[in-house]
Write a protein that holds these residues in place. Structure first.
Motif, PDB file in Angstrom:
ATOM      1  N   ILE A   1      42.258  25.178  39.234  1.00  0.00           N
ATOM      2  CA  ILE A   1      43.218  24.705  40.353  1.00  0.00           C
ATOM      3  C   ILE A   1      43.016  23.168  40.786  1.00  0.00           C
ATOM      4  O   ILE A   1      43.606  22.230  41.168  1.00  0.00           O
ATOM      5  N   GLU A   2      41.474  22.747  40.933  1.00  0.00           N
ATOM      6  CA  GLU A   2      41.023  21.612  41.136  1.00  0.00           C
ATOM      7  C   GLU A   2      41.977  20.341  40.031  1.00  0.00           C
ATOM      8  O   GLU A   2      42.311  19.339  40.294  1.00  0.00           O
ATOM      9  N   ALA A   3      41.824  20.774  38.863  1.00  0.00           N
ATOM     10  CA  ALA A   3      42.422  19.879  37.831  1.00  0.00           C
ATOM     11  C   ALA A   3      43.875  19.668  38.164  1.00  0.00           C
ATOM     12  O   ALA A   3      44.326  18.402  37.777  1.00  0.00           O
ATOM     13  N   MET A   4      44.534  20.599  38.760  1.00  0.00           N
ATOM     14  CA  MET A   4      46.028  20.364  39.187  1.00  0.00           C
ATOM     15  C   MET A   4      46.259  19.850  40.360  1.00  0.00           C
ATOM     16  O   MET A   4      46.829  18.920  40.456  1.00  0.00           O
ATOM     17  N   LEU A   5      45.501  20.328  41.229  1.00  0.00           N
ATOM     18  CA  LEU A   5      45.719  20.002  42.762  1.00  0.00           C
ATOM     19  C   LEU A   5      44.829  19.406  43.712  1.00  0.00           C
ATOM     20  O   LEU A   5      45.054  18.822  44.717  1.00  0.00           O
ATOM     21  N   GLY A   6      43.495  18.840  42.851  1.00  0.00           N
ATOM     22  CA  GLY A   6      42.519  18.256  43.637  1.00  0.00           C
ATOM     23  C   GLY A   6      41.371  19.182  44.104  1.00  0.00           C
ATOM     24  O   GLY A   6      41.895  20.205  44.419  1.00  0.00           O
ATOM     25  N   THR A   7      40.241  18.620  44.433  1.00  0.00           N
ATOM     26  CA  THR A   7      39.266  19.528  45.053  1.00  0.00           C
ATOM     27  C   THR A   7      39.625  20.134  46.488  1.00  0.00           C
ATOM     28  O   THR A   7      39.190  21.418  46.524  1.00  0.00           O
ATOM     29  N   TRP A   8      40.079  19.531  47.258  1.00  0.00           N
ATOM     30  CA  TRP A   8      40.212  20.142  48.523  1.00  0.00           C
ATOM     31  C   TRP A   8      41.194  21.345  48.526  1.00  0.00           C
ATOM     32  O   TRP A   8      40.753  22.426  49.135  1.00  0.00           O
ATOM     33  N   ALA A   9      42.459  21.043  47.804  1.00  0.00           N
ATOM     34  CA  ALA A   9      43.347  22.125  47.524  1.00  0.00           C
ATOM     35  C   ALA A   9      42.831  23.413  46.962  1.00  0.00           C
ATOM     36  O   ALA A   9      42.845  24.634  47.312  1.00  0.00           O
ATOM     37  N   ALA A  10      41.957  23.067  45.858  1.00  0.00           N
ATOM     38  CA  ALA A  10      41.213  24.303  45.002  1.00  0.00           C
ATOM     39  C   ALA A  10      40.229  24.977  45.955  1.00  0.00           C
ATOM     40  O   ALA A  10      40.346  26.229  46.097  1.00  0.00           O
ATOM     41  N   LEU A  11      39.531  24.272  46.845  1.00  0.00           N
ATOM     42  CA  LEU A  11      38.585  24.851  47.710  1.00  0.00           C
ATOM     43  C   LEU A  11      39.266  25.841  48.625  1.00  0.00           C
ATOM     44  O   LEU A  11      38.818  26.972  48.856  1.00  0.00           O
ATOM     45  N   ALA A  12      40.417  25.324  49.422  1.00  0.00           N
ATOM     46  CA  ALA A  12      41.146  25.898  50.316  1.00  0.00           C
ATOM     47  C   ALA A  12      41.714  27.036  49.498  1.00  0.00           C
ATOM     48  O   ALA A  12      41.582  28.401  50.247  1.00  0.00           O
ATOM     49  N   ILE A  13      42.214  26.986  48.450  1.00  0.00           N
ATOM     50  CA  ILE A  13      43.227  28.196  47.894  1.00  0.00           C
ATOM     51  C   ILE A  13      42.226  29.291  47.352  1.00  0.00           C
ATOM     52  O   ILE A  13      42.358  30.530  47.419  1.00  0.00           O
ATOM     53  N   THR A  14      41.002  28.937  46.596  1.00  0.00           N
ATOM     54  CA  THR A  14      39.979  29.938  46.163  1.00  0.00           C
ATOM     55  C   THR A  14      39.367  30.552  47.250  1.00  0.00           C
ATOM     56  O   THR A  14      39.102  31.785  47.025  1.00  0.00           O
ATOM     57  N   SER A  15      39.091  29.996  48.347  1.00  0.00           N
ATOM     58  CA  SER A  15      38.342  30.431  49.555  1.00  0.00           C
ATOM     59  C   SER A  15      39.286  31.679  50.084  1.00  0.00           C
ATOM     60  O   SER A  15      38.878  32.760  50.291  1.00  0.00           O
ATOM     61  N   ALA A  16      40.683  31.064  50.210  1.00  0.00           N
ATOM     62  CA  ALA A  16      41.527  32.167  50.767  1.00  0.00           C
ATOM     63  C   ALA A  16      41.600  33.398  49.803  1.00  0.00           C
ATOM     64  O   ALA A  16      41.873  34.592  50.273  1.00  0.00           O
ATOM     65  N   LEU A  17      41.925  33.171  48.601  1.00  0.00           N
ATOM     66  CA  LEU A  17      41.900  34.238  47.364  1.00  0.00           C
ATOM     67  C   LEU A  17      40.837  35.075  47.671  1.00  0.00           C
ATOM     68  O   LEU A  17      40.852  36.301  47.472  1.00  0.00           O
ATOM     69  N   PHE A  18      39.615  34.694  48.016  1.00  0.00           N
ATOM     70  CA  PHE A  18      38.389  35.375  47.717  1.00  0.00           C
ATOM     71  C   PHE A  18      38.212  36.289  49.078  1.00  0.00           C
ATOM     72  O   PHE A  18      37.888  37.512  48.994  1.00  0.00           O
ATOM     73  N   GLY A  19      38.862  35.763  50.230  1.00  0.00           N
ATOM     74  CA  GLY A  19      38.948  36.458  51.486  1.00  0.00           C
ATOM     75  C   GLY A  19      39.782  37.674  51.182  1.00  0.00           C
ATOM     76  O   GLY A  19      39.635  38.968  51.531  1.00  0.00           O
ATOM     77  N   LEU A  20      41.194  37.420  50.568  1.00  0.00           N
ATOM     78  CA  LEU A  20      42.059  38.387  50.523  1.00  0.00           C
ATOM     79  C   LEU A  20      41.672  39.420  49.569  1.00  0.00           C
ATOM     80  O   LEU A  20      42.140  40.607  49.584  1.00  0.00           O
ATOM     81  N   ALA A  21      40.839  39.071  48.456  1.00  0.00           N
ATOM     82  CA  ALA A  21      40.481  40.016  47.412  1.00  0.00           C
ATOM     83  C   ALA A  21      39.702  41.182  48.279  1.00  0.00           C
ATOM     84  O   ALA A  21      39.489  42.198  47.509  1.00  0.00           O
ATOM     85  N   HIS A  22      38.954  40.914  49.287  1.00  0.00           N
ATOM     86  CA  HIS A  22      38.291  41.771  50.104  1.00  0.00           C
ATOM     87  C   HIS A  22      39.003  42.574  51.078  1.00  0.00           C
ATOM     88  O   HIS A  22      38.422  43.695  51.498  1.00  0.00           O
ATOM     89  N   LEU A  23      40.272  42.574  51.237  1.00  0.00           N
ATOM     90  CA  LEU A  23      40.961  43.371  52.113  1.00  0.00           C
ATOM     91  C   LEU A  23      41.364  44.725  51.533  1.00  0.00           C
ATOM     92  O   LEU A  23      41.344  45.563  52.549  1.00  0.00           O
ATOM     93  N   SER A  24      41.115  44.998  50.103  1.00  0.00           N
ATOM     94  CA  SER A  24      41.332  46.427  49.873  1.00  0.00           C
ATOM     95  C   SER A  24      40.151  47.098  49.936  1.00  0.00           C
ATOM     96  O   SER A  24      39.889  48.491  49.632  1.00  0.00           O
ATOM     97  N   ASN A  25      38.921  46.431  50.283  1.00  0.00           N
ATOM     98  CA  ASN A  25      37.663  47.119  50.390  1.00  0.00           C
ATOM     99  C   ASN A  25      37.463  48.036  51.782  1.00  0.00           C
ATOM    100  O   ASN A  25      38.294  48.041  52.643  1.00  0.00           O
ATOM    101  N   PRO A  26      36.995  49.114  51.643  1.00  0.00           N
ATOM    102  CA  PRO A  26      36.631  49.993  52.838  1.00  0.00           C
ATOM    103  C   PRO A  26      36.046  49.451  54.074  1.00  0.00           C
ATOM    104  O   PRO A  26      35.371  48.352  53.884  1.00  0.00           O
ATOM    105  N   GLY A  27      36.742  49.635  55.128  1.00  0.00           N
ATOM    106  CA  GLY A  27      36.186  49.125  56.336  1.00  0.00           C
ATOM    107  C   GLY A  27      36.642  47.709  56.506  1.00  0.00           C
ATOM    108  O   GLY A  27      36.349  46.947  57.574  1.00  0.00           O
ATOM    109  N   ALA A  28      37.577  46.997  55.422  1.00  0.00           N
ATOM    110  CA  ALA A  28      38.101  45.848  56.081  1.00  0.00           C
ATOM    111  C   ALA A  28      39.122  45.538  56.817  1.00  0.00           C
ATOM    112  O   ALA A  28      39.875  46.579  57.549  1.00  0.00           O
TER     113      ALA A  28
END
Length: 289
Positions: free
Chosen positions: A152-179
């Protein structure tokens, strides 16, 4: 002119080499291979034994080999993210950072009355926690930092890549118990920024793998706190959490505490400052570098 035309990659090669294509191929390739290996481990090794930890270590190594094979044979790139010569100094550094941050955060929660240690329990689920820490730390960092953030950084740059992957990492934990939505937001802030910055710091994966593994192991085995939701594991210490969810993290565990979010995010921002100062911020692909 003929030599130049011959040397130019063909259309198929250019399509495959595009960052979005590489992202899709590598993400699903590593994810499927690691999932299959983990499933096989559960079938042949008894959980809670030293062999289970060794099996988890083998799964982590297998995932790394799949990742490196993709970089070598699909990207035509060498191993600059997981060099063996950096393993001995960067993994221990990552382990130290992860364990220290979680211990600091837990200590602050304890001082505020939300956490207490009742007694020493013994080894508890040591081998299962070691296996979980190694596999989750390695596989998730390969997927989220090595593949998603990098491409994503190669396409959109560092700041966008960091923001997008941070959001995706948080969303990936929404299906966990107690989330909860706040738990996902906390994970995105504390882990997404910290681990992303740790990768950008050296442009290698050993430090974020160490941080991730030590963070999970410290909370699960040392402090017997639920790791991203679920049942509290049987760890070294018998502990209790009391107080509001913003302090204790509720059913999700201390990761969803405001204290955890502040401590880990502050550490991530500290590393990001280092990244900026060393010129590690890259522009989008449409901006000339």
């Amino acid at each position: 002119m003929d030599d130049l035309q011959t040397a130019r990659p063909g259309l198929v090669r250019r399509i495959v080499a595009f960052p979005l294509t590489l992202l899709i191929i590598e993400f699903f390739g590593v994810a499927i291979a690691a999932s299959a290996a983990s499933f096989g481990l559960l079938k042949i090794v008894t959980q809670g034994t030293p062999g289970y930890f060794l099996g988890g270590l083998a799964v982590a190594v297998f995932a790394i080999l799949i990742y490196l094979a993709a970089r070598r044979w699909i990207e035509w790139r060498g191993n600059d993210e997981l060099p063996l010569e950096a393993f001995g100094r960067e993994v221990p550094l990552g382990l130290l950072i992860g364990a220290a941050l979680f211990t600091l955060m837990t200590g602050i929660v304890a001082l505020l009355g939300g956490f207490s240690v009742e007694r020493v329990n013994g080894l508890g689920a040591l081998w299962a926690m070691l296996a979980m820490a190694v596999t989750s730390g390695t596989i998730e960092e390969l997927l989220f930092r090595g593949i998603l953030l990098r491409h994503i950084e190669a396409m959109l740059g560092t700041w966008a890549a960091l923001a997008i992957t941070s959001a995706l990492f948080g969303l990936a934990h929404l299906s966990n118990p107690g989330a909860s939505l706040f738990a996902a937001f906390a994970i995105a802030m504390e882990a997404g920024i910290l681990l992303g910055a740790a990768y950008l710091w050296k442009r290698r994966l050993w430090i974020p793998i160490g941080i991730h593994a030590a963070w999970n192991f410290t909370q699960g085995w040392v402090f017997s706190v639920p790791v991203s939701g679920g049942k509290a594991p049987e760890g070294l210490l018998v502990t209790t959490r009391e107080g509001p969810d913003w302090l204790t993290g509720g059913a999700f565990g201390l990761e969803a505490s405001v204290i955890a979010m502040l401590v880990a995010t502050a550490a991530g921002l500290f590393l990001l400052v280092r990244v900026v100062r060393q010129g590690g911020i890259r522009p989008p692909m449409w901006v000339k570098r």
